[in-house]
Motif scaffolding. Structure first.
Motif, PDB file in Angstrom:
ATOM      1  N   GLU A   1       0.939  -1.248   0.389  1.00  0.00           N
ATOM      2  CA  GLU A   1       0.506   0.091   0.481  1.00  0.00           C
ATOM      3  C   GLU A   1       0.322   1.374   0.034  1.00  0.00           C
ATOM      4  O   GLU A   1       0.213   2.241  -0.547  1.00  0.00           O
ATOM      5  CB  GLU A   1      -0.895   0.026   1.154  1.00  0.00           C
ATOM      6  N   GLY A   2       1.933   1.041   1.003  1.00  0.00           N
ATOM      7  CA  GLY A   2       2.978   2.708   0.886  1.00  0.00           C
ATOM      8  C   GLY A   2       3.603   2.565   0.168  1.00  0.00           C
ATOM      9  O   GLY A   2       4.467   3.481  -0.411  1.00  0.00           O
ATOM     10  N   GLY A   3       3.434   2.152  -1.281  1.00  0.00           N
ATOM     11  CA  GLY A   3       4.833   1.898  -2.441  1.00  0.00           C
ATOM     12  C   GLY A   3       6.146   1.778  -1.543  1.00  0.00           C
ATOM     13  O   GLY A   3       6.912   3.197  -2.299  1.00  0.00           O
ATOM     14  N   TYR A   4       7.188   1.978  -0.425  1.00  0.00           N
ATOM     15  CA  TYR A   4       7.804   1.458  -0.184  1.00  0.00           C
ATOM     16  C   TYR A   4       9.355   1.230  -1.464  1.00  0.00           C
ATOM     17  O   TYR A   4       8.991   0.196  -2.101  1.00  0.00           O
ATOM     18  CB  TYR A   4       8.404   1.360   1.365  1.00  0.00           C
ATOM     19  N   ASP A   5      10.440   1.991  -1.523  1.00  0.00           N
ATOM     20  CA  ASP A   5      11.602   1.319  -2.531  1.00  0.00           C
ATOM     21  C   ASP A   5      12.401   0.694  -1.926  1.00  0.00           C
ATOM     22  O   ASP A   5      12.992  -0.498  -2.596  1.00  0.00           O
ATOM     23  CB  ASP A   5      12.403   2.863  -2.386  1.00  0.00           C
ATOM     24  N   LEU A   6      12.949   0.381   0.108  1.00  0.00           N
ATOM     25  CA  LEU A   6      13.105  -0.276  -0.117  1.00  0.00           C
ATOM     26  C   LEU A   6      12.658  -0.888   1.592  1.00  0.00           C
ATOM     27  O   LEU A   6      11.536   0.082   2.305  1.00  0.00           O
ATOM     28  CB  LEU A   6      14.361   0.442   1.324  1.00  0.00           C
ATOM     29  N   ILE A   7      12.903  -1.594   2.117  1.00  0.00           N
ATOM     30  CA  ILE A   7      11.957  -2.810   3.262  1.00  0.00           C
ATOM     31  C   ILE A   7      13.274  -3.615   4.269  1.00  0.00           C
ATOM     32  O   ILE A   7      13.858  -4.676   3.766  1.00  0.00           O
ATOM     33  CB  ILE A   7      10.922  -3.162   2.628  1.00  0.00           C
ATOM     34  N   LEU A   8      13.465  -2.876   5.206  1.00  0.00           N
ATOM     35  CA  LEU A   8      14.549  -3.380   5.685  1.00  0.00           C
ATOM     36  C   LEU A   8      13.943  -4.251   7.752  1.00  0.00           C
ATOM     37  O   LEU A   8      12.954  -3.635   8.079  1.00  0.00           O
ATOM     38  CB  LEU A   8      15.076  -2.254   5.950  1.00  0.00           C
ATOM     39  N   MET A   9      14.629  -4.775   7.683  1.00  0.00           N
ATOM     40  CA  MET A   9      14.066  -5.247   8.786  1.00  0.00           C
ATOM     41  C   MET A   9      15.580  -6.097   9.741  1.00  0.00           C
ATOM     42  O   MET A   9      16.278  -5.864   8.615  1.00  0.00           O
ATOM     43  CB  MET A   9      12.829  -6.356   8.720  1.00  0.00           C
ATOM     44  N   GLY A  10      15.004  -6.713  10.689  1.00  0.00           N
ATOM     45  CA  GLY A  10      16.515  -7.799  11.302  1.00  0.00           C
ATOM     46  C   GLY A  10      16.845  -9.198  10.912  1.00  0.00           C
ATOM     47  O   GLY A  10      15.245  -9.325  10.226  1.00  0.00           O
ATOM     48  N   ARG A  11      17.328  -9.584  11.076  1.00  0.00           N
ATOM     49  CA  ARG A  11      17.976 -10.871   9.908  1.00  0.00           C
ATOM     50  C   ARG A  11      16.751 -12.242  11.011  1.00  0.00           C
ATOM     51  O   ARG A  11      16.116 -12.599   9.776  1.00  0.00           O
ATOM     52  CB  ARG A  11      18.660 -11.602  10.476  1.00  0.00           C
ATOM     53  N   GLU A  12      16.474 -11.946  11.556  1.00  0.00           N
ATOM     54  CA  GLU A  12      15.744 -12.591  13.124  1.00  0.00           C
ATOM     55  C   GLU A  12      15.415 -12.084  14.673  1.00  0.00           C
ATOM     56  O   GLU A  12      16.797 -11.187  14.752  1.00  0.00           O
ATOM     57  CB  GLU A  12      16.542 -13.640  13.865  1.00  0.00           C
ATOM     58  N   SER A  13      14.588 -12.310  14.824  1.00  0.00           N
ATOM     59  CA  SER A  13      13.976 -11.415  16.212  1.00  0.00           C
ATOM     60  C   SER A  13      15.038 -12.313  17.285  1.00  0.00           C
ATOM     61  O   SER A  13      15.011 -13.442  17.253  1.00  0.00           O
ATOM     62  CB  SER A  13      12.609 -11.604  17.008  1.00  0.00           C
ATOM     63  N   ILE A  14      15.666 -11.574  18.642  1.00  0.00           N
ATOM     64  CA  ILE A  14      16.552 -12.539  19.343  1.00  0.00           C
ATOM     65  C   ILE A  14      14.808 -12.949  20.898  1.00  0.00           C
ATOM     66  O   ILE A  14      15.468 -13.568  21.261  1.00  0.00           O
ATOM     67  CB  ILE A  14      16.965 -12.026  19.713  1.00  0.00           C
ATOM     68  N   ASP A  15      14.101 -13.397  20.333  1.00  0.00           N
ATOM     69  CA  ASP A  15      12.864 -14.745  20.903  1.00  0.00           C
ATOM     70  C   ASP A  15      12.306 -15.381  20.381  1.00  0.00           C
ATOM     71  O   ASP A  15      13.557 -16.672  21.096  1.00  0.00           O
ATOM     72  CB  ASP A  15      11.913 -13.317  21.609  1.00  0.00           C
ATOM     73  N   TYR A  16      11.597 -15.301  19.323  1.00  0.00           N
ATOM     74  CA  TYR A  16      11.306 -16.439  18.684  1.00  0.00           C
ATOM     75  C   TYR A  16      12.352 -16.682  17.394  1.00  0.00           C
ATOM     76  O   TYR A  16      12.664 -17.773  17.288  1.00  0.00           O
ATOM     77  CB  TYR A  16       9.922 -15.776  18.104  1.00  0.00           C
ATOM     78  N   ASN A  17      13.447 -15.747  17.769  1.00  0.00           N
ATOM     79  CA  ASN A  17      14.725 -17.039  16.093  1.00  0.00           C
ATOM     80  C   ASN A  17      14.029 -17.048  14.710  1.00  0.00           C
ATOM     81  O   ASN A  17      14.369 -18.676  14.581  1.00  0.00           O
ATOM     82  CB  ASN A  17      15.446 -17.467  16.974  1.00  0.00           C
ATOM     83  N   GLY A  18      12.873 -16.463  14.423  1.00  0.00           N
ATOM     84  CA  GLY A  18      12.425 -16.809  13.231  1.00  0.00           C
ATOM     85  C   GLY A  18      13.534 -17.417  12.157  1.00  0.00           C
ATOM     86  O   GLY A  18      13.708 -18.192  11.158  1.00  0.00           O
ATOM     87  N   PHE A  19      13.812 -16.148  11.772  1.00  0.00           N
ATOM     88  CA  PHE A  19      14.704 -15.656  11.278  1.00  0.00           C
ATOM     89  C   PHE A  19      13.885 -16.178   9.452  1.00  0.00           C
ATOM     90  O   PHE A  19      14.089 -16.851   8.293  1.00  0.00           O
ATOM     91  CB  PHE A  19      16.437 -16.700  10.127  1.00  0.00           C
ATOM     92  N   GLN A  20      12.550 -15.362  10.055  1.00  0.00           N
ATOM     93  CA  GLN A  20      11.405 -15.615   8.030  1.00  0.00           C
ATOM     94  C   GLN A  20      11.234 -14.988   7.414  1.00  0.00           C
ATOM     95  O   GLN A  20      10.347 -15.354   6.800  1.00  0.00           O
ATOM     96  CB  GLN A  20      10.561 -16.766   9.073  1.00  0.00           C
ATOM     97  N   VAL A  21      10.930 -14.681   8.280  1.00  0.00           N
ATOM     98  CA  VAL A  21       9.818 -13.142   8.058  1.00  0.00           C
ATOM     99  C   VAL A  21      10.126 -12.237   7.670  1.00  0.00           C
ATOM    100  O   VAL A  21       9.323 -12.165   5.748  1.00  0.00           O
ATOM    101  CB  VAL A  21       9.361 -11.253   9.204  1.00  0.00           C
ATOM    102  N   HIS A  22      11.589 -11.401   6.805  1.00  0.00           N
ATOM    103  CA  HIS A  22      12.637 -11.140   5.746  1.00  0.00           C
ATOM    104  C   HIS A  22      11.865 -12.095   3.961  1.00  0.00           C
ATOM    105  O   HIS A  22      11.071 -11.023   3.032  1.00  0.00           O
ATOM    106  CB  HIS A  22      13.596 -11.038   5.653  1.00  0.00           C
ATOM    107  N   GLY A  23      11.640 -13.298   3.822  1.00  0.00           N
ATOM    108  CA  GLY A  23      11.568 -14.042   3.411  1.00  0.00           C
ATOM    109  C   GLY A  23      10.599 -14.088   2.627  1.00  0.00           C
ATOM    110  O   GLY A  23      10.137 -13.896   1.778  1.00  0.00           O
ATOM    111  N   MET A  24       9.373 -14.450   4.033  1.00  0.00           N
ATOM    112  CA  MET A  24       8.191 -14.447   3.098  1.00  0.00           C
ATOM    113  C   MET A  24       7.420 -13.213   2.681  1.00  0.00           C
ATOM    114  O   MET A  24       6.432 -13.498   2.037  1.00  0.00           O
ATOM    115  CB  MET A  24       7.572 -14.756   5.028  1.00  0.00           C
ATOM    116  N   VAL A  25       7.894 -11.498   3.254  1.00  0.00           N
ATOM    117  CA  VAL A  25       8.204 -11.139   2.803  1.00  0.00           C
ATOM    118  C   VAL A  25       7.735 -10.251   1.380  1.00  0.00           C
ATOM    119  O   VAL A  25       7.610 -10.526   0.567  1.00  0.00           O
ATOM    120  CB  VAL A  25       7.799  -9.654   3.257  1.00  0.00           C
ATOM    121  N   GLY A  26       9.128 -10.982   0.958  1.00  0.00           N
ATOM    122  CA  GLY A  26       9.930 -10.799  -0.016  1.00  0.00           C
ATOM    123  C   GLY A  26       9.251 -12.010  -0.937  1.00  0.00           C
ATOM    124  O   GLY A  26       8.426 -11.158  -1.879  1.00  0.00           O
ATOM    125  N   GLU A  27       8.840 -12.676  -0.941  1.00  0.00           N
ATOM    126  CA  GLU A  27       7.768 -14.419  -1.564  1.00  0.00           C
ATOM    127  C   GLU A  27       6.473 -13.210  -1.670  1.00  0.00           C
ATOM    128  O   GLU A  27       5.434 -13.234  -2.893  1.00  0.00           O
ATOM    129  CB  GLU A  27       7.794 -14.795  -0.975  1.00  0.00           C
TER     130      GLU A  27
END
Ligand SMILES: Cc1cc2nc3c(=O)[nH]c(=O)nc-3n(C[C@H](O)[C@H](O)[C@H](O)COP(=O)(O)OP(=O)(O)OC[C@H]3O[C@@H](n4cnc5c(N)ncnc54)[C@H](O)[C@@H]3O)c2cc1C
Lengths: 322, 245
Positions: B105-131
């Motif tokens: 919706e926001g039409g962003y050029d860059l979407i940034l986040m951390g590699r993983e959260s230090i609580d649930y340590n998923g290392f998942q959200v970035h790849g899911m958002v990209g896909e």
């Protein structure tokens, strides 16, 4: 229904973490009464893949596209998704590496699958429930997670499980192609820079790590020599990387690399909770610190109280005499 | 350049982790929550890029009202505005779905986040958002530069790094040494109070995993001390007793 294992390869060989994934995938397949197929991507010789039979893999699909020798997320995901479709795979097993986690998350969306990373147990399969144990809170705890979608993706943590082999068993290798197009390679690397040093931190069985107690980079030859004698990789605490005594890719801990080797030797490291978070799943921890009250001793299996600059040379000498 | 930074709210890094007696949930009593340390690398890099090249930085958090102090902290560090998606984040897919929706919706050029959260340590959200958005994801990225409509990133791989040049938009997940996190100053804290924080409702609530219980690792059986004079003994014990050499 079948199990598909993703095999990462480099320099003509299968990575060790992928052998563990293969062994894991074969056990899951046996539990489900099916077989495990592997899909191999990267730079590998077909002969090296036959050996996956020893981990219980019956068939390996090999995509020989040279463009896959470097990691490119979108292209890898396409190859694996196609293999999963061809094999009608309901469970996909990966290693919990940077590559595995990057593929797993994209694949989970593409295949509408449940994903568990950092997995440390075989699944508990009970009727329709499928549960795995995974590390959470930076190694300070575990959770039991149910994967609720029909398709499931599991990224297995290195060194977390026993790894079986059947000597002499061989897998058949079949060529496989996912008809990749240039569009799949828009994020291909322009250049790959290999880390110096012989042993990779993430793959190492033994890690020798130094903290601020080493006083300065001029003393690091002690860490390096002990590591070399033991066939170990070197690591460091965060402040050591922050001040530039060592490169950032050696920094282990909550905000650095997580390691789980058989043996972790911590020299002159206090054992702050953020450091422990990245190393506390190591099988055996050795701590050398001049302060008997250093918190690291509480997490250690073996400890020596003393000056690192005096102790480490003695260890090098003893290791050379082995 | 329009940048979206996704932040999660995690227990402070020194927190002693405990669970409720039934093992079903994390015990939050007395726990201080902070911005996920990996997300701070992403946030600071976004602000540096904005300062150098112009543009805006929006922070997004998927979470209930108790995360607002950390969203305000991100505004105090230098983000321009914030979005909070009002739902308890129980699963990576659920979170990624919210982010992808508002990012589109926001039409962003860059979407940034951390590699993983230090609580649930998923290392998942970035790849899911990209896909979900059909754009590249570079994870984990140790460096990020933008030149016009092209980004140059250093991605950590086992045994080294890759240099990647890719056209915007993209998703990248941050890890050290991408930036040096900043501490908010007084002026930042004052202006953060007046910056817009929009609360939006979730789009779907589909989770694909469910946590059944939590457990602490078994306690260590105690450390075996070796006198400094006999340091060499250690090596023998590691070979013969621990069998790790
Ligand atoms: C958000 C956050 C994230 C963090 N992430 C990480 C992380 O990922 N990894 C990490 O390591 N840290 C991390 N830290 C930092 C962590 O809290 C500690 O500051 C750090 O681990 C301390 O490193 P150190 O033990 O090398 O140094 P110090 O705390 O300075 O300890 C040095 C130790 O060496 C001993 N010593 C001194 N001289 C000698 C000698 N001659 N011989 C033997 N022993 C000696 C001392 O007794 C002391 O125990 C993080 C901190 C925060 C706030």
């Amino acid at each position: 229904m079948s199990v598909l294992v993703v095999i990462e390869c480099a320099n003509g060989e299968v990575k060790k973490s992928s052998l563990e994934a293969a062994s894991y995938g074969s056990k899951v397949a046996a539990d489900l009464g099916t077989t495990a197929t592997a899909v191999a991507i990267g730079d590998v010789q077909p002969d090296a893949l036959k050996g996956l039979g020893e981990q219980g893999i019956t068939k390996v699909l090999l995509d020989n596209d040279k463009r896959l020798h470097d990691f490119v997320g979108a292209a890898y995901v396409k190859v694996i998704a196609k293999a999963a479709e061809q094999e009608n795979s309901s469970v996909i097993v990966l290693s919990n590496s940077n590559i595995g986690a990057a593929i797993g998350s994209r694949l989970a969306v593409k295949l509408i699958a449940s994903l568990a990373t950092n997995v440390v147990s075989l699944p508990q399969i009970n009727g329709s429930t499928f549960t795995v144990r995974r590390g959470v809170f930076s190694g300070k705890a575990f959770s039991e997670v149910e994967l609720t979608s029909d398709k499931k993706i599991i990224a297995v943590k290195k060194n977390a499980l026993e790894f079986d082999t059947t000597a002499g068993a061989t897998a058949t290798v079949e060529n496989f192609s996912a008809d990749l197009s240039d569009a799949d390679f828009v994020a291909a690397p322009k250049e790959t820079i290999k880390q110096s040093g012989d042993i990779l931190l993430t793959e190492a069985e033994v890690v020798v790590s130094g903290g601020r107690g080493l006083k300065g980079p001029e003393n690091w030859h002690l860490i390096e020599e002990l590591a070399k004698t033991l066939g170990a990789a070197t690591a460091c605490s965060k402040p050591v990387a922050d001040v530039g005594w060592r490169p950032h890719h050696e920094h282990v801990g909550q905000t650095g690399i997580t390691v789980s080797p058989n043996l972790y030797i911590a020299v002159g490291i206090s054992g702050a909770i953020q450091h422990l978070a990245g190393v506390n799943s190591s099988k055996v921890i050795v701590v050398i610190n001049k302060d008997p009250e250093a918190p690291f001793f509480k997490a250690a299996d073996y400890g020596i109280v003393g000056d690192a600059l005096e102790i480490v040379p003695k260890l090098i000498e003893a290791a050379k005499a082995l | 350049m329009k940048i979206l930074v996704c932040i999660s709210n995690v227990p402070d890094t020194t927190t002693k982790i405990t669970f409720t007696p039934d093992g079903k949930s994390f015990n939050t009593a007395g726990v201080q929550f902070v911005i996920n340390p990996y997300d701070e690398y992403a946030l600071t890099r976004a602000i540096e890029l904005k300062e150098a090249q112009g543009g805006t930085v929006t922070v997004l958090n998927v979470g209930e009202a108790d995360t607002e102090p950390n969203i305000r902290k991100a505004l105090a560090i230098g983000a321009d505005d914030a979005i909070r998606v009002n739902i308890k984040p129980t699963d990576a897919f659920l979170v990624a779905q919210q982010i992808a929706h508002y990012a589109k919706e926001g039409g962003y050029d860059l979407i940034l986040m951390g590699r993983e959260s230090i609580d649930y340590n998923g290392f998942q959200v970035h790849g899911m958002v990209g896909e979900l958005m059909g754009i590249p994801t570079i994870a984990p990225a140790m460096k990020l530069d933008v030149n016009g409509s092209t980004a140059t990133l250093e991605r950590e791989i086992e045994g080294g790094k890759e240099i990647i040049e890719v056209a915007l938009p993209l998703v990248a997940s941050a890890q050290q040494p991408m930036s040096e996190p900043r501490i908010p100053n007084m002026r930042g804290i004052m202006t953060a109070r007046t910056k817009p924080l929009q609360v939006v409702e979730p789009v779907g609530q589909e989770a694909k995993t469910s946590v059944q219980k939590y457990e602490l690792p078994p306690a260590k059986s105690g450390v075996k001390m070796i006198p400094a004079e006999n340091a060499g003994e250690l090596i023998k014990l590691l070979r013969n007793e621990a069998k790790v050499l």
